[in-house]
Every structure is written in C-alpha cells, then in structure tokens.
Design a protein around this motif. Structure first.
Motif, PDB file in Angstrom:
ATOM      1  N   ASN A 156       0.839  -1.208   0.000  1.00  0.00           N
ATOM      2  CA  ASN A 156       0.000   0.000   0.000  1.00  0.00           C
ATOM      3  C   ASN A 156       0.874   1.259   0.000  1.00  0.00           C
ATOM      4  OD1 ASN A 156      -2.655   0.715  -0.337  1.00  0.00           O
ATOM      5  ND2 ASN A 156      -2.999   1.129   1.812  1.00  0.00           N
ATOM      6  N   CYS A 157       2.020   1.184  -0.711  1.00  0.00           N
ATOM      7  CA  CYS A 157       2.980   2.280  -0.738  1.00  0.00           C
ATOM      8  C   CYS A 157       3.578   2.394  -2.143  1.00  0.00           C
ATOM      9  CB  CYS A 157       4.065   2.000   0.299  1.00  0.00           C
ATOM     10  SG  CYS A 157       5.167   3.369   0.601  1.00  0.00           S
ATOM     11  N   CYS A 158       3.134   3.392  -2.907  1.00  0.00           N
ATOM     12  CA  CYS A 158       3.598   3.629  -4.273  1.00  0.00           C
ATOM     13  C   CYS A 158       4.319   4.979  -4.293  1.00  0.00           C
ATOM     14  CB  CYS A 158       2.403   3.624  -5.229  1.00  0.00           C
ATOM     15  SG  CYS A 158       2.818   3.933  -6.948  1.00  0.00           S
ATOM     16  N   ILE A 159       5.647   4.949  -4.401  1.00  0.00           N
ATOM     17  CA  ILE A 159       6.440   6.177  -4.261  1.00  0.00           C
ATOM     18  C   ILE A 159       7.589   6.230  -5.261  1.00  0.00           C
ATOM     19  CG2 ILE A 159       5.960   6.503  -1.804  1.00  0.00           C
ATOM     20  CD1 ILE A 159       8.653   5.138  -1.233  1.00  0.00           C
ATOM     21  N   ARG A 160       8.202   7.421  -5.376  1.00  0.00           N
ATOM     22  CA  ARG A 160       9.451   7.559  -6.140  1.00  0.00           C
ATOM     23  C   ARG A 160      10.552   6.935  -5.318  1.00  0.00           C
ATOM     24  NH1 ARG A 160      10.825  13.450  -7.898  1.00  0.00           N
ATOM     25  NH2 ARG A 160      12.651  12.331  -8.606  1.00  0.00           N
ATOM     26  N   THR A 161      11.394   6.138  -5.965  1.00  0.00           N
ATOM     27  CA  THR A 161      12.487   5.484  -5.249  1.00  0.00           C
ATOM     28  C   THR A 161      13.848   5.934  -5.754  1.00  0.00           C
ATOM     29  OG1 THR A 161      12.378   3.620  -6.769  1.00  0.00           O
ATOM     30  CG2 THR A 161      11.118   3.430  -4.716  1.00  0.00           C
ATOM     31  N   SER A 162      13.862   6.837  -6.732  1.00  0.00           N
ATOM     32  CA  SER A 162      15.122   7.341  -7.280  1.00  0.00           C
ATOM     33  C   SER A 162      14.869   8.684  -7.947  1.00  0.00           C
ATOM     34  CB  SER A 162      15.693   6.351  -8.288  1.00  0.00           C
ATOM     35  OG  SER A 162      14.870   6.320  -9.441  1.00  0.00           O
ATOM     36  N   ASN A 163      15.872   9.185  -8.638  1.00  0.00           N
ATOM     37  CA  ASN A 163      15.770  10.446  -9.347  1.00  0.00           C
ATOM     38  C   ASN A 163      14.766  10.377 -10.498  1.00  0.00           C
ATOM     39  OD1 ASN A 163      16.457  13.101  -9.581  1.00  0.00           O
ATOM     40  ND2 ASN A 163      18.401  12.748 -10.614  1.00  0.00           N
ATOM     41  N   SER A 164      14.417   9.175 -10.916  1.00  0.00           N
ATOM     42  CA  SER A 164      13.463   8.956 -11.999  1.00  0.00           C
ATOM     43  C   SER A 164      12.066   9.418 -11.548  1.00  0.00           C
ATOM     44  CB  SER A 164      13.415   7.465 -12.338  1.00  0.00           C
ATOM     45  OG  SER A 164      12.279   7.162 -13.110  1.00  0.00           O
ATOM     46  N   ALA A 177      19.353  14.963  -2.659  1.00  0.00           N
ATOM     47  CA  ALA A 177      20.382  15.247  -1.663  1.00  0.00           C
ATOM     48  C   ALA A 177      20.784  16.721  -1.721  1.00  0.00           C
ATOM     49  CB  ALA A 177      21.591  14.367  -1.928  1.00  0.00           C
ATOM     50  N   GLU A 178      21.504  17.154  -0.704  1.00  0.00           N
ATOM     51  CA  GLU A 178      21.989  18.535  -0.645  1.00  0.00           C
ATOM     52  C   GLU A 178      22.860  18.822  -1.873  1.00  0.00           C
ATOM     53  OE1 GLU A 178      24.851  21.290   2.149  1.00  0.00           O
ATOM     54  OE2 GLU A 178      23.933  19.518   3.039  1.00  0.00           O
ATOM     55  N   GLY A 179      22.613  19.964  -2.517  1.00  0.00           N
ATOM     56  CA  GLY A 179      23.371  20.364  -3.699  1.00  0.00           C
ATOM     57  C   GLY A 179      22.685  20.040  -5.013  1.00  0.00           C
ATOM     58  N   ASP A 180      21.688  19.141  -5.007  1.00  0.00           N
ATOM     59  CA  ASP A 180      20.970  18.795  -6.238  1.00  0.00           C
ATOM     60  C   ASP A 180      20.062  19.939  -6.663  1.00  0.00           C
ATOM     61  OD1 ASP A 180      22.170  16.328  -6.204  1.00  0.00           O
ATOM     62  OD2 ASP A 180      20.380  15.228  -5.573  1.00  0.00           O
ATOM     63  N   LEU A 181      19.878  20.076  -7.974  1.00  0.00           N
ATOM     64  CA  LEU A 181      18.942  21.075  -8.497  1.00  0.00           C
ATOM     65  C   LEU A 181      17.524  20.716  -8.076  1.00  0.00           C
ATOM     66  CD1 LEU A 181      20.284  21.551 -12.137  1.00  0.00           C
ATOM     67  CD2 LEU A 181      20.297  23.260 -10.321  1.00  0.00           C
ATOM     68  N   CYS A 240      13.447  17.933  -1.733  1.00  0.00           N
ATOM     69  CA  CYS A 240      14.716  17.781  -1.010  1.00  0.00           C
ATOM     70  C   CYS A 240      14.532  17.089   0.342  1.00  0.00           C
ATOM     71  CB  CYS A 240      15.330  19.159  -0.754  1.00  0.00           C
ATOM     72  SG  CYS A 240      15.535  20.145  -2.241  1.00  0.00           S
ATOM     73  N   TRP A 241      15.567  16.309   0.766  1.00  0.00           N
ATOM     74  CA  TRP A 241      15.538  15.689   2.090  1.00  0.00           C
ATOM     75  C   TRP A 241      15.437  16.751   3.168  1.00  0.00           C
ATOM     76  CZ3 TRP A 241      14.024  11.237   3.378  1.00  0.00           C
ATOM     77  CH2 TRP A 241      14.255  10.116   2.582  1.00  0.00           C
ATOM     78  N   SER A 242      16.089  17.874   2.944  1.00  0.00           N
ATOM     79  CA  SER A 242      16.072  18.952   3.934  1.00  0.00           C
ATOM     80  C   SER A 242      14.778  19.764   3.882  1.00  0.00           C
ATOM     81  CB  SER A 242      17.251  19.898   3.683  1.00  0.00           C
ATOM     82  OG  SER A 242      17.108  20.520   2.409  1.00  0.00           O
ATOM     83  N   LEU A 243      13.958  19.511   2.861  1.00  0.00           N
ATOM     84  CA  LEU A 243      12.735  20.281   2.606  1.00  0.00           C
ATOM     85  C   LEU A 243      13.067  21.766   2.431  1.00  0.00           C
ATOM     86  CD1 LEU A 243      10.245  18.543   5.051  1.00  0.00           C
ATOM     87  CD2 LEU A 243      10.448  18.216   2.590  1.00  0.00           C
ATOM     88  N   SER A 253      17.757  27.082  -8.295  1.00  0.00           N
ATOM     89  CA  SER A 253      17.586  26.585  -6.920  1.00  0.00           C
ATOM     90  C   SER A 253      18.251  25.228  -6.741  1.00  0.00           C
ATOM     91  CB  SER A 253      16.103  26.473  -6.592  1.00  0.00           C
ATOM     92  OG  SER A 253      15.519  27.744  -6.588  1.00  0.00           O
ATOM     93  N   HIS A 254      18.799  25.030  -5.547  1.00  0.00           N
ATOM     94  CA  HIS A 254      19.441  23.779  -5.153  1.00  0.00           C
ATOM     95  C   HIS A 254      18.910  23.374  -3.781  1.00  0.00           C
ATOM     96  CE1 HIS A 254      22.306  25.181  -8.165  1.00  0.00           C
ATOM     97  NE2 HIS A 254      22.812  23.964  -8.194  1.00  0.00           N
ATOM     98  N   CYS A 255      18.979  22.079  -3.500  1.00  0.00           N
ATOM     99  CA  CYS A 255      18.644  21.598  -2.162  1.00  0.00           C
ATOM    100  C   CYS A 255      19.733  22.091  -1.219  1.00  0.00           C
ATOM    101  CB  CYS A 255      18.587  20.076  -2.133  1.00  0.00           C
ATOM    102  SG  CYS A 255      17.226  19.377  -3.105  1.00  0.00           S
ATOM    103  N   THR A 256      19.329  22.721  -0.124  1.00  0.00           N
ATOM    104  CA  THR A 256      20.287  23.275   0.832  1.00  0.00           C
ATOM    105  C   THR A 256      19.927  22.849   2.249  1.00  0.00           C
ATOM    106  OG1 THR A 256      18.983  25.291   1.080  1.00  0.00           O
ATOM    107  CG2 THR A 256      20.713  25.326  -0.587  1.00  0.00           C
ATOM    108  N   LYS A 257      20.913  22.992   3.161  1.00  0.00           N
ATOM    109  CA  LYS A 257      20.667  22.686   4.576  1.00  0.00           C
ATOM    110  C   LYS A 257      19.758  23.743   5.168  1.00  0.00           C
ATOM    111  CE  LYS A 257      25.053  20.544   5.778  1.00  0.00           C
ATOM    112  NZ  LYS A 257      26.273  20.680   6.584  1.00  0.00           N
ATOM    113  N   ARG A 258      19.027  23.352   6.178  1.00  0.00           N
ATOM    114  CA  ARG A 258      18.252  24.340   6.947  1.00  0.00           C
ATOM    115  C   ARG A 258      19.233  25.092   7.836  1.00  0.00           C
ATOM    116  NH1 ARG A 258      12.744  23.714   7.887  1.00  0.00           N
ATOM    117  NH2 ARG A 258      11.803  22.525   6.240  1.00  0.00           N
ATOM    118  N   THR A 259      18.952  26.352   8.105  1.00  0.00           N
ATOM    119  CA  THR A 259      19.893  27.166   8.864  1.00  0.00           C
ATOM    120  C   THR A 259      19.238  27.865  10.049  1.00  0.00           C
ATOM    121  OG1 THR A 259      19.452  29.042   7.410  1.00  0.00           O
ATOM    122  CG2 THR A 259      21.335  27.642   6.837  1.00  0.00           C
ATOM    123  N   GLY A 260      20.067  28.364  10.913  1.00  0.00           N
ATOM    124  CA  GLY A 260      19.583  29.144  12.045  1.00  0.00           C
ATOM    125  C   GLY A 260      19.274  28.302  13.257  1.00  0.00           C
ATOM    126  N   LEU A 261      18.965  28.985  14.348  1.00  0.00           N
ATOM    127  CA  LEU A 261      18.685  28.347  15.626  1.00  0.00           C
ATOM    128  C   LEU A 261      17.445  27.441  15.536  1.00  0.00           C
ATOM    129  CD1 LEU A 261      19.615  28.203  18.538  1.00  0.00           C
ATOM    130  CD2 LEU A 261      18.143  30.135  19.051  1.00  0.00           C
TER     131      LEU A 261
END
Length: 160
Positions: free
Chosen positions: A92-100, A120-124, A131-134, A145-153
C-alpha cells in the motif's frame, strides 16, 4: 436427498439449495451455473465463491476463494513493480524510489509511513518537497535553486 447432504454443516445447506443449476443435454446431468475456483470471470456473482478478482499481474479476473473474513482480496504488486496508486501495491505504498519520475511499490518504514525518495543537498530542485532537507533555495540571486541545509537556531529554510 442423499446421506452425504445430511453430513454437511448446517450453514452450507442453504447455499447448496440456492445454487442455480441447469440440465446439460450432452452430458445428461445437472450442472452448476456458477464457475469454480480458477475459472475466468468478470463479476463476483459468476463464481461459487462470490469472489472474482485478479490473481496475478495479468488484468484478467478469475474466481478465487474468499479470506477467512469473507473478503475478496485481489492480487497486488510486490515491491519493485511500477505503480500509479498506493492501492496497486501489496505494501500500500507507491512512491518515487530514485531520481526517476516513475513510482514503484516500496515497503513502508518501521513507523508504517510511505516516505518518497528525495534529492540530496546540492541537487537542483524546483520545490521544497523535492529535497531531504525540505529546503530548496537559489545559491545566489541569479542561480537556479538547489537543495540546501536548513539554517539558524530554529533550523528554518532561510537564504544564506
């Protein structure tokens, strides 16, 4: 009625009496109008088991037995098969499993969640949810735009 009919469980007898039959002229005997397990069908009402479902990747339906809970459960795709909807998959889980952009049946996490593959971080990227970091931001004013780390406190998605 034969002696064998009296040995059947009481709940089965009404089902046998309600079963439509017809007389086969060639075989000169009474034949059930219902289809048996494994025979091709289109509707539940055609089957003795009242259960007509797909039982493989083939879209053709066959008469199958019901579960102990009297449900008709169709065959579902195992992990790794291409899919479009969660209901197509055994997990019951249909998802993207790669860049495809294709989606596949995949197992759920130990918390019973369907978590799609993310970049991953750095990907367009074009959207935060890719992005994993959202966090999807341009590295400078004129760059894509690129996937970047979240920042700040508070670990927010803020431009650097």
């Amino acid at each position: 009625m034969s002696a064998m009919m009296w040995m059947l469980p009481p709940l089965l007898l009404p089902q046998l009496w309600a079963m439509p039959t017809f007389y086969d002229k060639n075989m000169k005997k009474e034949v059930s109008a219902y289809k048996g397990i494994g025979e091709m069908c289109q509707n539940n009402s055609e089957c003795q088991s009242d259960c007509c479902v797909t039982n493989s990747a083939n879209p053709q339906k066959f008469c199958t037995s019901q579960t102990v809970f009297l449900e008709c459960v169709p065959w579902r795709k195992p992990n790794g098969f291409l899919c479009e909807e969660n209901t197509e998959c055994h997990s019951n889980c249909c998802i993207r499993t790669s860049n495809s952009p294709d989606t596949f049946c995949s197992s759920k996490t130990i918390f019973m969640q369907c978590i799609s593959w993310r970049k991953a971080e750095g990907d367009l990227c074009q959207h935060h949810f890719e992005c994993w970091s959202l966090c999807c931001l341009p590295l400078s004013e004129n760059s894509p735009s690129h996937c970047t780390k979240r920042t700040g406190l508070l670990a927010l998605c803020l431009p650097v």
